[in-house]
Design an enzyme around this catalytic site. Structure first.
Site, mmCIF file in Angstrom:
data_model
loop_
_atom_site.group_PDB
_atom_site.id
_atom_site.type_symbol
_atom_site.label_atom_id
_atom_site.label_comp_id
_atom_site.label_asym_id
_atom_site.label_seq_id
_atom_site.Cartn_x
_atom_site.Cartn_y
_atom_site.Cartn_z
ATOM 1 N N HIS A 226 0.843 -1.197 0.000
ATOM 2 C CA HIS A 226 0.000 0.000 0.000
ATOM 3 C C HIS A 226 0.872 1.240 0.000
ATOM 4 O O HIS A 226 1.953 1.252 0.600
ATOM 5 C CB HIS A 226 -0.952 0.018 1.197
ATOM 6 N N HIS B 176 0.767 5.192 1.130
ATOM 7 C CA HIS B 176 0.054 6.177 1.938
ATOM 8 C C HIS B 176 0.107 7.534 1.221
ATOM 9 O O HIS B 176 1.197 8.017 0.892
ATOM 10 C CB HIS B 176 0.733 6.378 3.294
HETATM 11 P P1 AMP Z 1 1.748 0.121 7.329
HETATM 12 O O1 AMP Z 1 2.270 0.333 8.720
HETATM 13 O O2 AMP Z 1 2.460 0.906 6.284
HETATM 14 O O3 AMP Z 1 1.655 -1.346 7.020
HETATM 15 O O4 AMP Z 1 0.315 0.761 7.324
HETATM 16 C C1 AMP Z 1 -0.855 0.081 7.572
HETATM 17 C C2 AMP Z 1 -1.873 1.146 7.770
HETATM 18 O O5 AMP Z 1 -3.132 0.517 7.686
HETATM 19 C C3 AMP Z 1 -1.807 1.856 9.112
HETATM 20 O O6 AMP Z 1 -1.625 3.240 8.893
HETATM 21 C C4 AMP Z 1 -3.155 1.540 9.757
HETATM 22 O O7 AMP Z 1 -3.688 2.639 10.437
HETATM 23 C C5 AMP Z 1 -3.997 1.174 8.562
HETATM 24 N N1 AMP Z 1 -5.080 0.233 8.803
HETATM 25 C C6 AMP Z 1 -5.043 -0.917 9.545
HETATM 26 N N2 AMP Z 1 -6.231 -1.548 9.485
HETATM 27 C C7 AMP Z 1 -7.019 -0.787 8.689
HETATM 28 C C8 AMP Z 1 -8.369 -0.898 8.239
HETATM 29 N N3 AMP Z 1 -9.145 -1.924 8.592
HETATM 30 N N4 AMP Z 1 -8.870 0.067 7.427
HETATM 31 C C9 AMP Z 1 -8.103 1.113 7.066
HETATM 32 N N5 AMP Z 1 -6.825 1.280 7.462
HETATM 33 C C10 AMP Z 1 -6.298 0.346 8.254
#
Ligand code: AMP
Length: 143
Positions: free
Chosen positions: A102, A104
């Site tokens: 993903h 951001h």
């Molecule tokens: P990363 O640390 O780059 O893997 O980011 C994962 C991101 O996903 C974090 O910023 C979380 O806040 C976000 N996240 C986790 N679960 C969900 C969810 N169910 N819906 C939307 N965002 C999420």
């Protein structure tokens, strides 16, 4: 690391877990981060099963980055931000917590500090309102 088909973003893609969706096309999907670093913090993901940045084929990666490029200014406009930051984490040591690739998109305002990464759950009403603002701009520009 092998791709885990039960990661939370795979479940969102399959419609098994709700999200605040702002965009979808054949190869990509975008929705709001539930623990945003700023208002409008958006995650753009490929529909292809990829754990991290080096686990995706060239065409899907190019398509993903093109989606990010198209969406970022629309996210900024939607929430009235002044700029944006991109973030992308690979591996536990780097802070990756969800093992589906993903990108951001983090809207920025010059006078506003960022919240911590993935720490504070946002109110659902705030997320819904921000998603609606972004969808309005996205649908006006990307159809
Ligand atoms: P990363 O640390 O780059 O893997 O980011 C994962 C991101 O996903 C974090 O910023 C979380 O806040 C976000 N996240 C986790 N679960 C969900 C969810 N169910 N819906 C939307 N965002 C999420």
């Amino acid at each position: 690391m092998a791709y885990d088909n039960d990661n939370i973003f795979a479940k969102i893609l399959r419609g098994e877990v709700p999200c605040h969706k702002v965009f979808e096309d054949d190869r990509t999907f975008a929705f709001l981060d539930v623990m945003p670093r700023s208002h409008g913090h958006t995650l753009v993901i490929p529909k292809a099963q990829a754990t991290g940045f080096t686990d995706i084929d060239d065409q899907d990666l190019a398509y993903l980055m093109k989606s990010v490029q198209s969406l970022a200014p629309l996210v900024v406009e939607g929430v009235g931000a002044e700029g944006f930051m991109l973030q992308q984490f690979n591996g536990l040591a780097a802070g990756q917590t969800v093992f589906h690739l993903h990108i951001h998109i983090v809207p920025r305002w010059a006078d506003q500090a960022l919240k911590a990464h993935g720490k504070e759950m946002e109110d659902q009403d705030v997320l819904a309102a921000n998603a609606e603002k972004i969808r309005t701009v996205v649908s006006a520009n990307l159809g």
